[in-house]
Design an enzyme around this catalytic site. Structure first.
Site, PDB file in Angstrom:
ATOM      1  N   TYR A  11      -1.391  -0.559  10.932  1.00 32.43           N
ATOM      2  CA  TYR A  11      -1.701  -1.152   9.619  1.00 32.43           C
ATOM      3  C   TYR A  11      -0.567  -0.839   8.645  1.00 32.43           C
ATOM      4  O   TYR A  11      -0.043  -1.741   7.986  1.00 32.43           O
ATOM      5  CB  TYR A  11      -3.020  -0.602   9.073  1.00 32.43           C
ATOM      6  CG  TYR A  11      -3.164  -0.815   7.580  1.00 32.43           C
ATOM      7  CD1 TYR A  11      -2.951   0.231   6.687  1.00 32.43           C
ATOM      8  CD2 TYR A  11      -3.471  -2.076   7.067  1.00 32.43           C
ATOM      9  CE1 TYR A  11      -3.049   0.029   5.323  1.00 32.43           C
ATOM     10  CE2 TYR A  11      -3.565  -2.279   5.705  1.00 32.43           C
ATOM     11  CZ  TYR A  11      -3.354  -1.218   4.836  1.00 32.43           C
ATOM     12  OH  TYR A  11      -3.437  -1.419   3.479  1.00 32.43           O
ATOM     13  N   LYS A  50       2.443  -3.290   6.623  1.00 35.57           N
ATOM     14  CA  LYS A  50       2.798  -3.282   5.192  1.00 35.57           C
ATOM     15  C   LYS A  50       4.291  -3.033   5.010  1.00 35.57           C
ATOM     16  O   LYS A  50       4.943  -3.650   4.171  1.00 35.57           O
ATOM     17  CB  LYS A  50       1.966  -2.235   4.444  1.00 35.57           C
ATOM     18  CG  LYS A  50       0.495  -2.590   4.327  1.00 35.57           C
ATOM     19  CD  LYS A  50       0.285  -3.947   3.628  1.00 35.57           C
ATOM     20  CE  LYS A  50      -1.171  -4.299   3.493  1.00 35.57           C
ATOM     21  NZ  LYS A  50      -1.399  -5.649   2.905  1.00 35.57           N
ATOM     22  N   SER A 100       0.839  -1.203   0.000  1.00 36.38           N
ATOM     23  CA  SER A 100       0.000   0.000   0.000  1.00 36.38           C
ATOM     24  C   SER A 100       0.869   1.246   0.000  1.00 36.38           C
ATOM     25  O   SER A 100       1.992   1.236   0.503  1.00 36.38           O
ATOM     26  CB  SER A 100      -0.876  -0.007   1.266  1.00 36.38           C
ATOM     27  OG  SER A 100      -1.458   1.250   1.481  1.00 36.38           O
TER      28      SER A 100
HETATM   29  C1  WQD Z   1      -9.220   9.275   1.904  1.00 39.30           C
HETATM   30  C2  WQD Z   1      -9.437  10.726   2.255  1.00 39.30           C
HETATM   31  C3  WQD Z   1      -9.879  11.127   4.584  1.00 39.30           C
HETATM   32  C4  WQD Z   1     -13.799   9.250   4.854  1.00 39.30           C
HETATM   33  C5  WQD Z   1      -6.507   4.101   3.634  1.00 39.30           C
HETATM   34  C6  WQD Z   1      -5.290   3.226   3.769  1.00 39.30           C
HETATM   35  C7  WQD Z   1      -4.922   2.677   2.412  1.00 39.30           C
HETATM   36  C8  WQD Z   1      -6.099   1.939   1.874  1.00 39.30           C
HETATM   37  C9  WQD Z   1      -7.291   2.892   1.755  1.00 39.30           C
HETATM   38  C10 WQD Z   1      -6.256  -0.400   2.289  1.00 39.30           C
HETATM   39  C11 WQD Z   1      -8.758  11.133   3.562  1.00 39.30           C
HETATM   40  C12 WQD Z   1     -11.072  11.531   3.734  1.00 39.30           C
HETATM   41  C13 WQD Z   1     -12.577   9.700   4.382  1.00 39.30           C
HETATM   42  C14 WQD Z   1     -14.797  10.207   5.224  1.00 39.30           C
HETATM   43  C15 WQD Z   1     -13.316  11.979   4.612  1.00 39.30           C
HETATM   44  N1  WQD Z   1      -6.400   0.848   2.723  1.00 39.30           N
HETATM   45  N2  WQD Z   1     -12.356  11.033   4.257  1.00 39.30           N
HETATM   46  N3  WQD Z   1     -14.519  11.533   5.089  1.00 39.30           N
HETATM   47  O1  WQD Z   1      -6.936   6.904   4.527  1.00 39.30           O
HETATM   48  O2  WQD Z   1      -6.216   7.601   2.167  1.00 39.30           O
HETATM   49  O3  WQD Z   1      -6.175   5.187   2.813  1.00 39.30           O
HETATM   50  O4  WQD Z   1      -7.569   3.392   3.065  1.00 39.30           O
HETATM   51  O5  WQD Z   1      -5.972  -0.798   1.214  1.00 39.30           O
HETATM   52  O6  WQD Z   1      -3.820   1.815   2.546  1.00 39.30           O
HETATM   53  O7  WQD Z   1      -4.230   4.039   4.229  1.00 39.30           O
HETATM   54  O8  WQD Z   1      -8.333   6.324   2.484  1.00 39.30           O
HETATM   55  O9  WQD Z   1     -10.702   6.620   1.885  1.00 39.30           O
HETATM   56  O10 WQD Z   1     -10.076   6.444   4.346  1.00 39.30           O
HETATM   57  O11 WQD Z   1      -9.527   8.511   3.084  1.00 39.30           O
HETATM   58  O12 WQD Z   1     -13.072  13.193   4.499  1.00 39.30           O
HETATM   59  O13 WQD Z   1     -15.942   9.869   5.666  1.00 39.30           O
HETATM   60  O14 WQD Z   1     -10.840  10.929   2.465  1.00 39.30           O
HETATM   61  O15 WQD Z   1      -9.673  12.063   5.625  1.00 39.30           O
HETATM   62  O16 WQD Z   1      -8.299  12.462   3.434  1.00 39.30           O
HETATM   63  P1  WQD Z   1      -6.876   6.611   3.071  1.00 39.30           P
HETATM   64  P2  WQD Z   1      -9.741   6.925   2.974  1.00 39.30           P
END
Ligand code: WQD
Length: 342
Positions: A151, A155, A126
């Site tokens: 997490y 990785k 990731s």
């Molecule tokens: C993306 C952006 C949030 C939800 C993680 C892991 C990565 C992969 C995907 C496994 C961020 C914002 C989110 C919400 C928001 N995991 N957000 N409101 O954190 O970039 O990646 O998940 O494969 O390895 O690190 O993904 O989709 O959680 O967040 O504003 O209700 O959306 O703050 O900026 P992330 P995400």
């Protein structure tokens, strides 16, 4: 036909990868204990590929049960290892559960691969391994910053375990695939993401809010040093991610690998902010999304997106879906799950 073992085959990326592998001539078996997935997703896989896929309902942390799969399938050419817990927030609350599950399952798979002389391994990594990068876009040579969560640590450690293991076994080669943000669903509408409980990730949060399953969405932080203050990510369609795994196996099997353990970024090379993703979703769905601007989420990286030149050049990978298609397929899947046709 070359047989591939897909661990976590009932998961979001695993199920999409099984479709792509079979459509490109591989034979596939799956192992998934369904602790975080549903076996029913394989019904959708079967509708797309027209054949059943065998799943071993086995916990890969149980070495004897894992070993028995390889005894029954001594002709496995390659392993794609997806099976792992992947919720950033949960890993902060329960780090030892993550280290135990994600690392012991990986070690058991590698022990069996060595014992049964399985030559090719693809490891699901990731972009989290980069932490908060100083410069973007990140290349495969960008130095790791400290992981933002347990997490992310699993990785980083997982990559090192694969690399060091492969270096000791000259008959094996491996690829580490660093996914950016996988989103969307197979265009058929038969498979997609099935979050357990309230989704932590952005896109299922958007679609569940739009369909009415969630009352409202929060944008976590709008005071970041980005074009509109919200975080920037490299969203990549799950079917593009899936196809990269098929190309990675082709690359290893054909012996085109430059080192015994190659690393590739899987992103589009384009960064979008949270608010830009929401705007695109509203355009695709034709409806305003009910969201509020909220405080930052601890552990969030400010901005990251990929330099994907290496995967394009060496794997001949060419991502097909743009942000609009990612939102469209995600929305179609959400509506189909809730059997809304409009
Ligand atoms: C993306 C952006 C949030 C939800 C993680 C892991 C990565 C992969 C995907 C496994 C961020 C914002 C989110 C919400 C928001 N995991 N957000 N409101 O954190 O970039 O990646 O998940 O494969 O390895 O690190 O993904 O989709 O959680 O967040 O504003 O209700 O959306 O703050 O900026 P992330 P995400």
């Amino acid at each position: 036909m070359k047989k591939i073992l897909v661990t976590g085959g009932c998961g979001y990326i695993g199920s999409h990868t099984i479709v792509d592998l079979v459509q490109n001539g591989y034979e596939v078996i799956s192992v998934d204990n369904n602790s975080r997935s549903s076996i029913n997703i394989l019904n959708g896989v079967e509708k797309i590929i027209g054949k059943k896929v065998k799943n071993y309902t086995v916990d890969l942390c149980n070495f004897d049960d894992t070993f028995a799969i390889f005894q029954e399938n001594e002709d496995i050419t390659g392993i794609i290892h997806f099976a792992a817990y992947k919720a950033v927030g949960e890993s902060v609350e329960n780090p030892l559960m993550y280290f135990d599950n994600n690392l012991n399952s990986l070690i058991n798979i590698l022990r069996c691969a060595e014992e049964f002389h399985v030559p090719h391994v693809v490891f699901s990594s990731s972009c989290t391994v980069y932490g908060n990068p100083d410069e973007i876009p990140v290349t495969e040579n960008t130095a790791f910053k400290p992981a933002e969560s347990p997490y992310g640590s699993t990785k980083q450690m997982g990559e090192d375990i694969v690399k060091q293991t492969i270096n000791s076994y000259p008959d094996m080669n491996a690829i580490l695939l660093r996914y950016f943000n996988p989103v969307g669903a197979h265009p058929s509408g038969f498979i997609g993401e099935i979050p357990l409980g309230r989704p932590a990730n952005l896109v299922p949060g958007i679609t569940q809010t739009a369909i009415g399953k969630l009352p409202q969405m929060q944008v976590y932080g709008t005071d970041y040093p980005t074009k509109d203050g919200s975080c920037l990510r490299d969203y990549i369609h799950v079917s593009d991610i899936a196809h990269a795994h098929t190309l990675a196996l082709d690359y290893l099997i054909e012996g085109r690998n430059e080192t015994s353990c190659d690393v590739f970024n899987l992103g589009t090379g384009n960064g979008y902010t949270v608010l830009e993703v929401i705007r695109m979703f509203e355009k695709v769905s034709g409806q305003a999304l009910n969201y509020v601007l909220a405080d930052r989420r601890p552990g969030d990286v400010i901005a990251i997106y990929a330099n994907n030149d290496k995967a394009k050049t060496l794997l001949h990978w060419d991502p097909q879906y743009d942000l609009e298609a990612m939102m469209q397929t995600a929305w179609d899947w959400e509506k189909k799950q809730n059997s809304i046709t409009n």
